[in-house]
Scaffold this motif. Sequence first.
Motif, PDB file in Angstrom:
ATOM      1  N   SER A   1      -8.791  -7.189 -10.321  1.00 13.29           N
ATOM      2  CA  SER A   1      -8.600  -6.089  -9.383  1.00 13.29           C
ATOM      3  C   SER A   1      -7.138  -6.017  -8.980  1.00 13.29           C
ATOM      4  O   SER A   1      -6.406  -7.004  -9.062  1.00 13.29           O
ATOM      5  N   GLY A   2      -6.724  -4.841  -8.548  1.00 12.64           N
ATOM      6  CA  GLY A   2      -5.353  -4.692  -8.099  1.00 12.64           C
ATOM      7  C   GLY A   2      -4.742  -3.376  -8.533  1.00 12.64           C
ATOM      8  O   GLY A   2      -5.439  -2.448  -8.962  1.00 12.64           O
TER       9      GLY A   2
ATOM     10  N   PRO B   1      -6.201   0.879   0.630  1.00 13.93           N
ATOM     11  CA  PRO B   1      -7.184   0.356  -0.326  1.00 13.93           C
ATOM     12  C   PRO B   1      -6.784   0.584  -1.782  1.00 13.93           C
ATOM     13  O   PRO B   1      -5.811   1.291  -2.080  1.00 13.93           O
ATOM     14  N   GLN B   2      -7.553  -0.006  -2.647  1.00 12.83           N
ATOM     15  CA  GLN B   2      -7.289   0.069  -4.079  1.00 12.83           C
ATOM     16  C   GLN B   2      -7.533   1.480  -4.618  1.00 12.83           C
ATOM     17  O   GLN B   2      -8.425   2.187  -4.174  1.00 12.83           O
TER      18      GLN B   2
ATOM     19  N   LYS C   1      -5.945   4.214  -4.234  1.00 13.31           N
ATOM     20  CA  LYS C   1      -5.713   5.380  -3.377  1.00 13.31           C
ATOM     21  C   LYS C   1      -4.230   5.524  -3.022  1.00 13.31           C
ATOM     22  O   LYS C   1      -3.872   6.099  -1.996  1.00 13.31           O
ATOM     23  N   THR C   2      -3.380   5.002  -3.908  1.00  9.17           N
ATOM     24  CA  THR C   2      -1.937   5.091  -3.691  1.00  9.17           C
ATOM     25  C   THR C   2      -1.490   6.545  -3.613  1.00  9.17           C
ATOM     26  O   THR C   2      -0.585   6.891  -2.843  1.00  9.17           O
ATOM     27  N   ASN C   3      -2.125   7.412  -4.393  1.00  2.00           N
ATOM     28  CA  ASN C   3      -1.735   8.821  -4.392  1.00  2.00           C
ATOM     29  C   ASN C   3      -2.021   9.493  -3.047  1.00  2.00           C
ATOM     30  O   ASN C   3      -1.451  10.534  -2.729  1.00  2.00           O
ATOM     31  N   LEU C   4      -2.894   8.889  -2.244  1.00  2.12           N
ATOM     32  CA  LEU C   4      -3.220   9.430  -0.924  1.00  2.12           C
ATOM     33  C   LEU C   4      -2.405   8.774   0.184  1.00  2.12           C
ATOM     34  O   LEU C   4      -1.887   9.461   1.068  1.00  2.12           O
ATOM     35  N   THR C   5      -2.308   7.453   0.136  1.00  2.64           N
ATOM     36  CA  THR C   5      -1.623   6.722   1.213  1.00  2.64           C
ATOM     37  C   THR C   5      -0.130   6.605   0.983  1.00  2.64           C
ATOM     38  O   THR C   5       0.638   6.454   1.939  1.00  2.64           O
ATOM     39  N   GLY C   6       0.287   6.663  -0.295  1.00  2.00           N
ATOM     40  CA  GLY C   6       1.700   6.506  -0.616  1.00  2.00           C
ATOM     41  C   GLY C   6       2.111   5.067  -0.829  1.00  2.00           C
ATOM     42  O   GLY C   6       3.276   4.788  -1.147  1.00  2.00           O
ATOM     43  N   TYR C   7       1.145   4.133  -0.689  1.00  2.00           N
ATOM     44  CA  TYR C   7       1.457   2.713  -0.814  1.00  2.00           C
ATOM     45  C   TYR C   7       0.515   2.035  -1.801  1.00  2.00           C
ATOM     46  O   TYR C   7      -0.626   2.462  -1.981  1.00  2.00           O
ATOM     47  N   ILE C   8       1.021   0.965  -2.426  1.00  2.00           N
ATOM     48  CA  ILE C   8       0.207   0.204  -3.363  1.00  2.00           C
ATOM     49  C   ILE C   8      -0.934  -0.485  -2.612  1.00  2.00           C
ATOM     50  O   ILE C   8      -0.941  -0.562  -1.374  1.00  2.00           O
ATOM     51  N   PHE C   9      -1.890  -0.980  -3.359  1.00  2.00           N
ATOM     52  CA  PHE C   9      -3.022  -1.718  -2.808  1.00  2.00           C
ATOM     53  C   PHE C   9      -2.528  -2.929  -2.027  1.00  2.00           C
ATOM     54  O   PHE C   9      -1.862  -3.810  -2.560  1.00  2.00           O
ATOM     55  N   GLU C  10      -2.829  -2.957  -0.729  1.00  2.00           N
ATOM     56  CA  GLU C  10      -2.461  -4.083   0.130  1.00  2.00           C
ATOM     57  C   GLU C  10      -3.717  -4.588   0.835  1.00  2.00           C
ATOM     58  O   GLU C  10      -4.062  -4.112   1.931  1.00  2.00           O
ATOM     59  N   PRO C  11      -4.422  -5.542   0.244  1.00  2.00           N
ATOM     60  CA  PRO C  11      -5.674  -6.019   0.830  1.00  2.00           C
ATOM     61  C   PRO C  11      -5.482  -6.762   2.146  1.00  2.00           C
ATOM     62  O   PRO C  11      -6.462  -7.021   2.851  1.00  2.00           O
ATOM     63  N   TRP C  12      -4.246  -7.089   2.481  1.00  2.00           N
ATOM     64  CA  TRP C  12      -3.952  -7.840   3.696  1.00  2.00           C
ATOM     65  C   TRP C  12      -3.618  -6.947   4.899  1.00  2.00           C
ATOM     66  O   TRP C  12      -3.631  -7.420   6.034  1.00  2.00           O
ATOM     67  N   HIS C  13      -3.302  -5.675   4.670  1.00  2.00           N
ATOM     68  CA  HIS C  13      -2.825  -4.809   5.759  1.00  2.00           C
ATOM     69  C   HIS C  13      -4.015  -4.127   6.451  1.00  2.00           C
ATOM     70  O   HIS C  13      -4.680  -3.274   5.867  1.00  2.00           O
ATOM     71  N   TYR C  14      -4.240  -4.505   7.712  1.00  2.00           N
ATOM     72  CA  TYR C  14      -5.337  -3.925   8.492  1.00  2.00           C
ATOM     73  C   TYR C  14      -4.773  -3.193   9.704  1.00  2.00           C
ATOM     74  O   TYR C  14      -3.856  -3.662  10.376  1.00  2.00           O
ATOM     75  N   ARG C  15      -5.355  -2.039   9.978  1.00  2.00           N
ATOM     76  CA  ARG C  15      -4.907  -1.172  11.069  1.00  2.00           C
ATOM     77  C   ARG C  15      -6.030  -1.003  12.082  1.00  2.00           C
ATOM     78  O   ARG C  15      -7.187  -0.744  11.723  1.00  2.00           O
ATOM     79  N   TYR C  16      -5.687  -1.116  13.350  1.00  2.00           N
ATOM     80  CA  TYR C  16      -6.661  -0.847  14.409  1.00  2.00           C
ATOM     81  C   TYR C  16      -6.669   0.648  14.707  1.00  2.00           C
ATOM     82  O   TYR C  16      -5.628   1.241  15.009  1.00  2.00           O
TER      83      TYR C  16
END
Length: 384
Positions: free
Chosen positions: A116-117, A344-345, A347-362
């Motif tokens: 995965s990644g 999430p994995q 969905k870079t085209n939506l968020t603009g960022y690569i998959f970051e399984p460690w980044h959590y947002r409240y």
Amino acid sequence: MKGNRIIRITAVAFFIMIIILLIVFLNRKEKPLRFTIKGKVKEQLILTHEYGEALDLSPEALQLEAKKGNDVYEIFYEEPAFTELKTYHISYRVKDEDAVFSVKVKVVDTTAPKLSGEIQYTITQGEAFGIHDLYISAYDAYDGDLSDQLHMEEIDTSQAGEQEHTVSVHDSSGNRAEILIHITVKEKSTSYQSPSDNSGKTIVSDPEAVSVLLNKTHALPNGWAPNDLTAINSNSGAVHYLRKEAAEKWEEMRSAALNDGIVIYVVSSYRTQAYQTGLYNRYMASDPQNAQYYSAYPRTSEHELGLAIDVSYDWQLHHDLQTSALGEWINQHGWKYGWIMRYPQNKTNLTGYIFEPWHYRYVGVALATKLNAGGLTMEEYFDK
């Protein structure tokens, strides 16, 4: 004559009595204990079991019974922990009886590792690109983390264009898994223009809202900073801060995880505008083509909100986090406390960022519940 008749009658009666006594004796003779499965007498059962999968070896699951005549007896056994690839022998017994029923379980590993990644990469013509530049993790049920055993053919970046390559991994049992990655090699440019300000971005009007959308097109007002930062328990001893509401929900989630035997370490939390500026500039200086996909321009970083954390199972970030015990726990339970995996994995085209399984947002429990139920990113939700 009469005497002979009496003798014959007596002999017949005696013979009949012997037959009756013999029948009674045979019926009273103790019958042996027998083990049966679905009513058929068995002495042994041979099973093949895939490592890591659930296996119920209880007598009830096997439909195993111990009978002596019409009497059914309680069966005792000890189920082993299947930690190795080998054949296990399990004995089933009845108290005070010598008879034993045997189950042989051959534990095998025929399942390939899971890969995965990130599968899409953009690099500059002539730039070196190898296995260590991949954001791909490999996990195997038996061997565990195999991310350091990935294989990929040498990549030729001398020519601009689109390329596809196979990344593979083998586990110790010989099972092979592969994933196809897409590489865009861009022409080398003599100059590179990086964004110098937030022009063209929407300046959010409600930075205090825990559900505020912050991304590449939505930025914080210059100079804004949260006024309710609260120190949190990071589980590592390092000092970290979050907004008050997020800090309270973090503590609830942290405690719930600990009760389940999961320790969540905080690697990064609130960042000041100055800190994010320095961090972004360093990444851009060392990796100008790709930094924009993993580092946020100042005022667009969720860490500046005081509502984001980077988490780990130790003291550094890991691409295999999602497949770890911590990752599985927080994916299953995090939304209940208002936390979502922000990038999430696939969905870079939506968020603009690569998959970051460690980044959590409240984002608050209400919004987190909706996003989790729909499998949505914040971009997808607010774009509806």
